[in-house]
Design a protein around this motif. Structure first.
Motif, PDB file in Angstrom:
ATOM      1  N   GLY A   1      32.193  26.561  -8.379  1.00 35.02           N
ATOM      2  CA  GLY A   1      32.950  25.313  -8.319  1.00 35.02           C
ATOM      3  C   GLY A   1      33.554  24.899  -9.645  1.00 35.02           C
ATOM      4  O   GLY A   1      32.850  24.777 -10.653  1.00 35.02           O
ATOM      5  N   HIS A   2      34.871  24.694  -9.643  1.00 35.62           N
ATOM      6  CA  HIS A   2      35.556  24.232 -10.860  1.00 35.62           C
ATOM      7  C   HIS A   2      36.600  23.163 -10.561  1.00 35.62           C
ATOM      8  O   HIS A   2      37.225  22.655 -11.482  1.00 35.62           O
ATOM      9  N   GLU A   3      36.778  22.796  -9.302  1.00 37.06           N
ATOM     10  CA  GLU A   3      37.765  21.761  -8.945  1.00 37.06           C
ATOM     11  C   GLU A   3      37.023  20.465  -8.626  1.00 37.06           C
ATOM     12  O   GLU A   3      36.946  20.027  -7.495  1.00 37.06           O
ATOM     13  N   PHE A   4      36.472  19.835  -9.649  1.00 38.63           N
ATOM     14  CA  PHE A   4      35.571  18.712  -9.383  1.00 38.63           C
ATOM     15  C   PHE A   4      36.032  17.429 -10.069  1.00 38.63           C
ATOM     16  O   PHE A   4      36.792  17.432 -11.039  1.00 38.63           O
ATOM     17  N   VAL A   5      35.536  16.328  -9.525  1.00 36.89           N
ATOM     18  CA  VAL A   5      35.711  15.000 -10.104  1.00 36.89           C
ATOM     19  C   VAL A   5      34.352  14.326 -10.040  1.00 36.89           C
ATOM     20  O   VAL A   5      33.568  14.563  -9.117  1.00 36.89           O
ATOM     21  N   GLY A   6      34.042  13.501 -11.041  1.00 32.02           N
ATOM     22  CA  GLY A   6      32.728  12.887 -11.037  1.00 32.02           C
ATOM     23  C   GLY A   6      32.645  11.642 -11.888  1.00 32.02           C
ATOM     24  O   GLY A   6      33.607  11.239 -12.551  1.00 32.02           O
ATOM     25  N   GLU A   7      31.468  11.038 -11.865  1.00 34.61           N
ATOM     26  CA  GLU A   7      31.180   9.849 -12.668  1.00 34.61           C
ATOM     27  C   GLU A   7      30.486  10.274 -13.948  1.00 34.61           C
ATOM     28  O   GLU A   7      29.510  11.047 -13.922  1.00 34.61           O
ATOM     29  N   LEU A   8      30.978   9.797 -15.076  1.00 30.27           N
ATOM     30  CA  LEU A   8      30.362  10.106 -16.362  1.00 30.27           C
ATOM     31  C   LEU A   8      29.008   9.405 -16.457  1.00 30.27           C
ATOM     32  O   LEU A   8      28.920   8.180 -16.331  1.00 30.27           O
ATOM     33  N   VAL A   9      27.966  10.195 -16.691  1.00 27.45           N
ATOM     34  CA  VAL A   9      26.608   9.659 -16.754  1.00 27.45           C
ATOM     35  C   VAL A   9      26.091   9.598 -18.181  1.00 27.45           C
ATOM     36  O   VAL A   9      25.441   8.629 -18.584  1.00 27.45           O
TER      37      VAL A   9
ATOM     38  N   ARG B   1      33.324   6.322 -21.550  1.00 26.34           N
ATOM     39  CA  ARG B   1      32.129   5.499 -21.430  1.00 26.34           C
ATOM     40  C   ARG B   1      31.402   5.846 -20.129  1.00 26.34           C
ATOM     41  O   ARG B   1      32.055   6.114 -19.115  1.00 26.34           O
ATOM     42  N   PRO B   2      30.059   5.843 -20.146  1.00 30.01           N
ATOM     43  CA  PRO B   2      29.325   6.045 -18.901  1.00 30.01           C
ATOM     44  C   PRO B   2      29.820   5.085 -17.823  1.00 30.01           C
ATOM     45  O   PRO B   2      30.062   3.908 -18.082  1.00 30.01           O
ATOM     46  N   GLY B   3      29.979   5.610 -16.635  1.00 31.74           N
ATOM     47  CA  GLY B   3      30.525   4.845 -15.528  1.00 31.74           C
ATOM     48  C   GLY B   3      31.977   5.183 -15.242  1.00 31.74           C
ATOM     49  O   GLY B   3      32.470   4.901 -14.140  1.00 31.74           O
ATOM     50  N   ASP B   4      32.676   5.780 -16.217  1.00 34.67           N
ATOM     51  CA  ASP B   4      34.054   6.222 -15.982  1.00 34.67           C
ATOM     52  C   ASP B   4      34.085   7.308 -14.910  1.00 34.67           C
ATOM     53  O   ASP B   4      33.194   8.172 -14.852  1.00 34.67           O
ATOM     54  N   MET B   5      35.107   7.276 -14.073  1.00 35.82           N
ATOM     55  CA  MET B   5      35.380   8.393 -13.174  1.00 35.82           C
ATOM     56  C   MET B   5      36.284   9.369 -13.928  1.00 35.82           C
ATOM     57  O   MET B   5      37.324   8.962 -14.471  1.00 35.82           O
TER      58      MET B   5
ATOM     59  N   ASP C   1      41.985   7.509  -6.170  1.00 32.85           N
ATOM     60  CA  ASP C   1      41.488   8.245  -5.007  1.00 32.85           C
ATOM     61  C   ASP C   1      40.731   9.479  -5.495  1.00 32.85           C
ATOM     62  O   ASP C   1      41.325  10.433  -5.980  1.00 32.85           O
ATOM     63  N   LEU C   2      39.405   9.480  -5.340  1.00 33.49           N
ATOM     64  CA  LEU C   2      38.600  10.564  -5.894  1.00 33.49           C
ATOM     65  C   LEU C   2      38.767  11.874  -5.124  1.00 33.49           C
ATOM     66  O   LEU C   2      38.651  12.952  -5.716  1.00 33.49           O
ATOM     67  N   GLN C   3      39.015  11.792  -3.822  1.00 31.96           N
ATOM     68  CA  GLN C   3      39.291  13.036  -3.091  1.00 31.96           C
ATOM     69  C   GLN C   3      40.548  13.695  -3.641  1.00 31.96           C
ATOM     70  O   GLN C   3      40.586  14.909  -3.866  1.00 31.96           O
ATOM     71  N   LEU C   4      41.571  12.901  -3.878  1.00 30.97           N
ATOM     72  CA  LEU C   4      42.813  13.440  -4.419  1.00 30.97           C
ATOM     73  C   LEU C   4      42.602  13.964  -5.833  1.00 30.97           C
ATOM     74  O   LEU C   4      43.221  14.953  -6.236  1.00 30.97           O
ATOM     75  N   ALA C   5      41.704  13.324  -6.586  1.00 38.13           N
ATOM     76  CA  ALA C   5      41.441  13.765  -7.958  1.00 38.13           C
ATOM     77  C   ALA C   5      40.843  15.166  -8.001  1.00 38.13           C
ATOM     78  O   ALA C   5      40.945  15.856  -9.021  1.00 38.13           O
TER      79      ALA C   5
END
Length: 358
Positions: free
Chosen positions: A77-85, A95-99, A155-159
């Motif tokens: 997996g390399h096509e990902f989006v996430g929340e910075l922890v 900053r933590p909490g950023d998407m 839109d995180l799916q689109l991201a």
């Protein structure tokens, strides 16, 4: 703050066991959901809680043992989006909490290709999902300097499309296609359709997509592209008519197939350019006589430079372009069904892009 100082955001209570769920490829054709250790952050790395991750053809190559340098076991997996922890050092506005999204490979930044801005062909490149663990997991470690915050409410799916869009941006920019020129895209999968969208946005006067699958041709036509079926009797005539019998200024070979490779030089215009994008299963013959006679430029392209990853993020901020990218997001599976998702992504079903909600 200096890169030597660690700035670690406390992780949510459910991660106190320091384990997580992840899809693991143990070896050829062996994929399963497992409990594995959490990533340990090295200096200048960030920890993301993955939200979505897309399935790419290269993930399937890794799974089937067809990737020449992949190492097992590995989390694909390399096509990902996430929340910075968490952040472990690095001067950054993150900053933590950023998407966020992150360019999914580690490059040294010091070798000659990196110094030229060609970090995608770094001499010590380590690609996530093949050489180091990737995004089909609850958490993933990424390089801070390759990580970018998304606008609030994005839109995180689109991201999850940022990485494949970056491939298209890289390939189109490398092609040097000019306003008013024509393009042929061989292969109408997700990458092929993204290439077509980006080439049109870059000023191509006509973009034609060659694709044997009727469903994919339908998606392309609804996006406003002319399509041709390479298995039809009228294929050659259709391409000649589409190019006024001149051929195309740029041919993007994105199929990785023997017929696609053969057609790429045939349908390139005199002094045109062929961009080699698709990964081939074996070495296929290229008509060097056509390269010679038409003074063609034949150029390979790999992944994307960091500058083009940034360009992909900017394109997704364009509302008009988002409406073109959205139809490519066709199927979403939950993490618990990741084995089914990979099986579906290899099927002959009617779909474009399969993503997994992590």
């Amino acid at each position: 703050m200096s890169s030597s100082s660690a700035v670690l955001q406390p992780i949510a209570p459910r991660t106190t066991s320091r384990t997580m769920r992840a899809a693991v490829i143990e070896g050829k054709n062996s994929l399963s959901l497992k409990t594995v250790p959490m990533p340990e952050l090295r200096p200048d790395e960030a920890l993301l809680r993955v939200k979505y991750c897309g399935i790419c053809g290269s993930d399937l190559h890794v799974l089937h043992g067809a990737h020449p340098t992949a190492k097992f076991p590995v989390i694909p997996g390399h096509e990902f989006v996430g929340e910075l922890v968490a952040l472990n050092g690095g001067d950054t506005s993150l900053r933590p909490g950023d998407m966020v999204v992150s360019q999914p490979f580690f490059s040294c930044g010091n070798c000659q290709p990196c110094a030229k801005g060609r970090d995608n062909v770094c001499r010590s490149l380590r690609f996530m999902g093949a050489h180091v663990n990737g995004g089909f997991a609850e958490y993933v470690a990424v390089p801070i300097r390759k990580t970018y915050a998304l606008p609030t409410g994005f839109d995180l799916q689109l991201a999850a499309l940022v990485e494949p869009i970056a491939v298209a941006v890289h390939d189109v920019r490398r092609s040097g296609i000019q306003v008013g020129e024509t393009a042929l895209v061989i292969g109408g999968g997700a990458i092929g359709q993204l290439l077509a969208i980006v080439a049109r946005h870059s000023g191509a006067s006509k973009v034609v997509i060659s694709e044997p699958n009727a469903y994919r041709r339908g998606v392309a036509e609804r996006l406003g592209f002319q399509t041709v079926d390479p298995t039809s009797d009228g294929f050659d005539k259709a391409l000649m008519e589409a190019s006024d019998s001149l051929g195309f200024d740029v041919v993007f070979e994105a199929s990785g197939s023997r017929p696609g490779v053969t057609a790429s030089t045939k349908y390139a215009k005199i002094t045109g350019k062929v961009m080699v994008i698709g990964m081939t299963k074996e070495p296929y013959p290229v008509d060097l006589s056509a390269v010679f006679a038409k003074e063609l430029v034949l150029e390979g392209v790999r992944i994307h430079a960091q500058y083009n990853f940034i360009g992909a993020i900017e394109l997704l901020k364009n509302e008009a372009l988002r409406s073109q990218f959205l139809p490519l997001m066709t199927d979403v599976f939950p993490m618990e069904e990741i084995e089914d998702a990979f099986a579906f992504a290899q099927s002959a079903g009617d779909f474009m892009k399969v993503i997994v909600k992590m």
